[in-house]
Design a protein around this motif. Structure first.
Motif, PDB file in Angstrom:
ATOM      1  N   UNK A 183      12.423   8.258  -3.949  1.00 38.80           N
ATOM      2  CA  UNK A 183      12.603   7.773  -2.529  1.00 38.80           C
ATOM      3  C   UNK A 183      12.228   6.952  -1.598  1.00 38.80           C
ATOM      4  N   UNK A 184      10.678   6.850  -2.224  1.00 33.11           N
ATOM      5  CA  UNK A 184      10.081   5.711  -0.998  1.00 33.11           C
ATOM      6  C   UNK A 184      10.184   4.835  -1.649  1.00 33.11           C
ATOM      7  N   UNK A 185      10.300   4.305  -3.755  1.00 30.82           N
ATOM      8  CA  UNK A 185       9.715   3.351  -4.204  1.00 30.82           C
ATOM      9  C   UNK A 185      10.878   2.709  -4.195  1.00 30.82           C
ATOM     10  N   UNK A 186      11.551   3.402  -4.932  1.00 31.61           N
ATOM     11  CA  UNK A 186      13.780   2.631  -4.359  1.00 31.61           C
ATOM     12  C   UNK A 186      13.916   2.275  -2.919  1.00 31.61           C
ATOM     13  N   UNK A 187      13.295   2.276  -1.627  1.00 32.40           N
ATOM     14  CA  UNK A 187      13.208   1.794  -0.613  1.00 32.40           C
ATOM     15  C   UNK A 187      12.889   0.681  -0.553  1.00 32.40           C
TER      16      UNK A 187
ATOM     17  N   UNK B 221       0.941  -1.625  -0.081  1.00 29.82           N
ATOM     18  CA  UNK B 221       0.052   0.273  -0.110  1.00 29.82           C
ATOM     19  C   UNK B 221       1.344   1.359  -0.122  1.00 29.82           C
ATOM     20  N   UNK B 222       1.857   1.432   0.876  1.00 26.82           N
ATOM     21  CA  UNK B 222       2.760   2.335   0.730  1.00 26.82           C
ATOM     22  C   UNK B 222       3.331   3.157  -0.305  1.00 26.82           C
ATOM     23  N   UNK B 223       3.905   1.327  -1.445  1.00 25.10           N
ATOM     24  CA  UNK B 223       4.970   1.842  -2.388  1.00 25.10           C
ATOM     25  C   UNK B 223       3.622   1.749  -3.100  1.00 25.10           C
ATOM     26  N   UNK B 224       2.365   1.565  -3.035  1.00 28.13           N
ATOM     27  CA  UNK B 224       1.191   2.119  -3.982  1.00 28.13           C
ATOM     28  C   UNK B 224       1.071   3.930  -4.460  1.00 28.13           C
ATOM     29  N   UNK B 225       1.084   3.837  -3.236  1.00 33.19           N
ATOM     30  CA  UNK B 225       0.455   6.001  -3.085  1.00 33.19           C
ATOM     31  C   UNK B 225       1.764   5.957  -3.072  1.00 33.19           C
ATOM     32  N   UNK B 226       3.306   5.561  -3.281  1.00 26.00           N
ATOM     33  CA  UNK B 226       4.371   6.324  -3.585  1.00 26.00           C
ATOM     34  C   UNK B 226       3.977   6.701  -5.259  1.00 26.00           C
TER      35      UNK B 226
END
Length: 221
Positions: A135-139, A123-128
């Motif tokens: 930055x968020x996607x790469x992490x 969910x965090x990835x989808x929002x990013x």
């Protein structure tokens, strides 16, 4: 003249003695027979309501067909046949005392949900992804040399926020989990294929290979 069995009696009988109707007693054959019967003759599961009920009851996106959902929720054919029979009989019983909206609400209220850390990470990835947050996607992803396609062409802020709200409201269904618990696959209505999640060094990561392939195809179109 012998009385024709009711639909529920028919379901009970075919699930108990499938070889009287099918060449083999597999879930695929039995469910195909039941589907064919319901296409040819009006039954309580004819139409789309039963598909929606099964999807909602098992926390699947509602664009999946009931046979796929039942099989995905069972460990083997025997369990799938039993689940199919019980689900059909439950739906038939509900139709005798509830309207369509009440049945779907019942399915939602009794949904089998299982969201843990992998689902939260997705969910965090989808929002990013909607915001193009590099930055968020790469992490959150497994390394991929074409990862830059994931943060190119982000949505305008207002659109991203609206899509993010929709994404947060979508159910995520875990359809596979490896024996060691370090690899799972999930389904969500926002994507046309299962998403693989991998545990790397104690942290869940999204295997974005298929998403990147999809974006590559769209960019080449």
């Amino acid at each position: 003249m012998e009385k024709e069995p009711t639909f529920t009696e028919f379901i009970e009988h075919i699930c108990k003695r499938p070889l009287m109707y099918c060449l083999e007693s597999t879930f695929n054959e039995i469910s195909a027979f039941i589907n064919g019967y319901s296409f040819a003759k009006k039954t309580p599961i004819s139409g789309t309501d039963f598909h929606r009920f099964v999807c909602l009851k098992n926390s699947f996106p509602t664009n999946y067909i009931w046979t796929y959902v039942i099989k995905a929720c069972a460990k083997n054919d025997e369990e799938a046949i039993s689940l199919m029979k019980n689900t059909i009989l439950e739906f038939c019983e509900l139709k005798n005392r509830m309207n369509e909206d009440e049945i779907m609400q019942f399915a939602i209220d009794n949904a089998k949900t299982k969201e843990g850390e992998p689902e939260k990470v997705f969910r965090e990835f989808d929002n990013a992804l909607l915001k193009g947050d590099k930055k968020v996607i790469q992490s959150l992803i497994v390394d991929n040399e074409k990862a830059d396609l994931l943060w190119i062409g982000k949505y305008p802020k207002s659109v991203a926020e609206q899509l993010s709200d929709l994404s947060d409201g979508q159910s995520i269904k875990r359809i596979y989990e490896s024996e060691n618990g370090q690899n799972i696959k999930i389904l969500t209505s926002g994507w046309p294929f299962p998403i693989e999640m991998i545990l790397e060094n104690g942290e869940w990561k999204v295997n974005a290979d298929k998403i990147i392939e999809l974006r590559t195809e769209n960019n080449c179109a």
